[in-house]
Scaffold this motif. Structure first.
Motif, mmCIF file in Angstrom:
data_model
loop_
_atom_site.group_PDB
_atom_site.id
_atom_site.type_symbol
_atom_site.label_atom_id
_atom_site.label_comp_id
_atom_site.label_asym_id
_atom_site.label_seq_id
_atom_site.Cartn_x
_atom_site.Cartn_y
_atom_site.Cartn_z
ATOM 1 N N UNK A 110 1.051 -1.279 0.093
ATOM 2 C CA UNK A 110 0.261 0.111 -0.250
ATOM 3 C C UNK A 110 1.205 1.392 -0.005
ATOM 4 N N UNK A 111 1.749 1.014 0.384
ATOM 5 C CA UNK A 111 3.186 2.015 0.820
ATOM 6 C C UNK A 111 3.369 2.108 -0.647
ATOM 7 N N UNK A 112 3.911 1.484 -1.210
ATOM 8 C CA UNK A 112 3.656 1.641 -2.948
ATOM 9 C C UNK A 112 2.750 2.149 -3.504
ATOM 10 N N UNK A 113 1.789 1.831 -3.607
ATOM 11 C CA UNK A 113 0.441 2.225 -4.212
ATOM 12 C C UNK A 113 0.225 3.648 -4.910
ATOM 13 N N UNK A 114 -0.064 3.539 -2.745
ATOM 14 C CA UNK A 114 -0.384 5.630 -2.592
ATOM 15 C C UNK A 114 0.626 6.211 -2.333
ATOM 16 N N UNK A 115 2.669 6.274 -2.452
ATOM 17 C CA UNK A 115 3.035 6.758 -2.110
ATOM 18 C C UNK A 115 2.814 7.644 -0.719
ATOM 19 N N UNK A 116 2.877 6.646 0.647
ATOM 20 C CA UNK A 116 2.563 6.981 1.541
ATOM 21 C C UNK A 116 4.181 7.155 2.132
ATOM 22 N N UNK A 117 4.582 7.509 2.619
ATOM 23 C CA UNK A 117 5.504 7.635 3.354
ATOM 24 C C UNK A 117 4.847 6.885 5.047
ATOM 25 N N UNK A 118 4.108 7.943 5.680
ATOM 26 C CA UNK A 118 3.778 7.081 6.907
ATOM 27 C C UNK A 118 3.451 5.951 6.509
ATOM 28 N N UNK A 119 2.875 4.761 5.479
ATOM 29 C CA UNK A 119 2.490 3.927 5.313
ATOM 30 C C UNK A 119 3.702 2.902 5.351
ATOM 31 N N UNK A 120 5.158 3.738 4.621
ATOM 32 C CA UNK A 120 6.766 3.171 4.782
ATOM 33 C C UNK A 120 7.265 2.742 5.855
ATOM 34 N N UNK A 121 6.710 3.831 6.555
ATOM 35 C CA UNK A 121 7.359 4.041 8.339
ATOM 36 C C UNK A 121 6.513 3.163 9.008
ATOM 37 N N UNK A 122 5.435 2.530 8.995
ATOM 38 C CA UNK A 122 4.583 2.443 9.391
ATOM 39 C C UNK A 122 4.838 0.633 9.004
ATOM 40 N N UNK A 123 5.025 0.043 8.274
ATOM 41 C CA UNK A 123 6.049 -1.162 7.615
ATOM 42 C C UNK A 123 7.257 -1.248 8.372
ATOM 43 N N UNK A 124 7.963 0.065 8.157
ATOM 44 C CA UNK A 124 9.173 -0.740 9.064
ATOM 45 C C UNK A 124 9.380 -0.278 10.277
ATOM 46 N N UNK A 125 8.401 -0.052 11.237
ATOM 47 C CA UNK A 125 7.825 -0.743 12.517
ATOM 48 C C UNK A 125 7.111 -1.360 12.474
ATOM 49 N N UNK A 126 6.763 -1.843 12.280
ATOM 50 C CA UNK A 126 5.888 -3.779 12.263
ATOM 51 C C UNK A 126 7.285 -4.530 11.722
ATOM 52 N N UNK A 127 7.720 -4.530 10.588
ATOM 53 C CA UNK A 127 9.045 -5.090 10.072
ATOM 54 C C UNK A 127 9.496 -5.250 11.887
#
Length: 197
Positions: A14-31
């Motif tokens: 979703x971060x890739x499709x939407x270009x959303x830095x907040x989702x990038x951050x959330x994905x990294x935190x989940x990782x």
């Protein structure tokens, strides 16, 4: 932990499709939460402080535009690390990973089973190498949605397919062996301590 494991690829995609830095951050935190899961679940302060510190650093990283670059790393490093375990177990004097799993379910293994489990370990090593190299190549040369689709979904489907096909082939190849069923096999794989392999 299953929720984290399922949430991570979805968040990345979703971060890739939407270009959303907040989702990038959330994905990294989940990782980062995945390896800390047991301590987080046990409410250990050190684990929670570590996650908060990492979340802060990752927030800075994504604000600086480096979040997507950080997301390129796990799809290469994770299969490469598992590859190291499988390939390392094929060295002389080591017990191949698939052989170790087979030994957990039966006392003695016939020579033909030992040969088979060694080949299965080599097969997984090749698949993991292909996944790691493929993910690196896609990160470098493919459009982001294509990279994300493969690294977050297609590769998991491939691993699942090979896992199921190998299990079915093994049942046909060694019908005399007691097979506890696919779910029992999954539980055995999940419970195995690969650090001891």
């Amino acid at each position: 932990m299953p929720v984290l494991l399922l949430a991570y690829p979805v968040l990345v995609h979703l971060a890739v499709l939407w270009g959303a830095p907040r989702l990038e951050w959330l994905a990294l935190v989940v990782m980062c939460a995945i390896p800390l899961y047991q301590g987080l679940r046990a409410l250990r302060p050190g684990h929670w402080l570590s996650l908060l510190a990492l979340a802060g650093l990752l927030h800075v990283l994504t604000r600086m535009g480096g979040g997507m670059y950080a997301l390129f790393v796990p799809p290469v490093v994770t299969p490469a690390a598992v590859l190291a375990v499988f390939a390392g177990s094929l060295r002389a004097g080591q017990v191949p990973v698939a052989t170790r799993l087979a030994q957990l379910s039966r006392d003695t293994l016939e020579p033909e089973v030992l040969v088979y489990t060694r080949r299965v370990t080599a097969l997984w090593a090749l698949i993991l190498a292909g996944i790691a190299v493929g993910n690196a190549a896609l990160a470098l040369f493919a459009p982001l949605p294509v990279w994300s689709l493969f690294s977050n979904f297609v590769n998991y489907l491939l691993v699942g397919l090979v896992f199921v096909l190998e299990y079915l082939y093994r049942r046909l190849r060694f019908p005399a062996h007691v097979h506890g069923g696919f779910l029992a096999h999954l539980r055995l794989v999940a419970r195995t301590d690969y650090k001891a392999v």
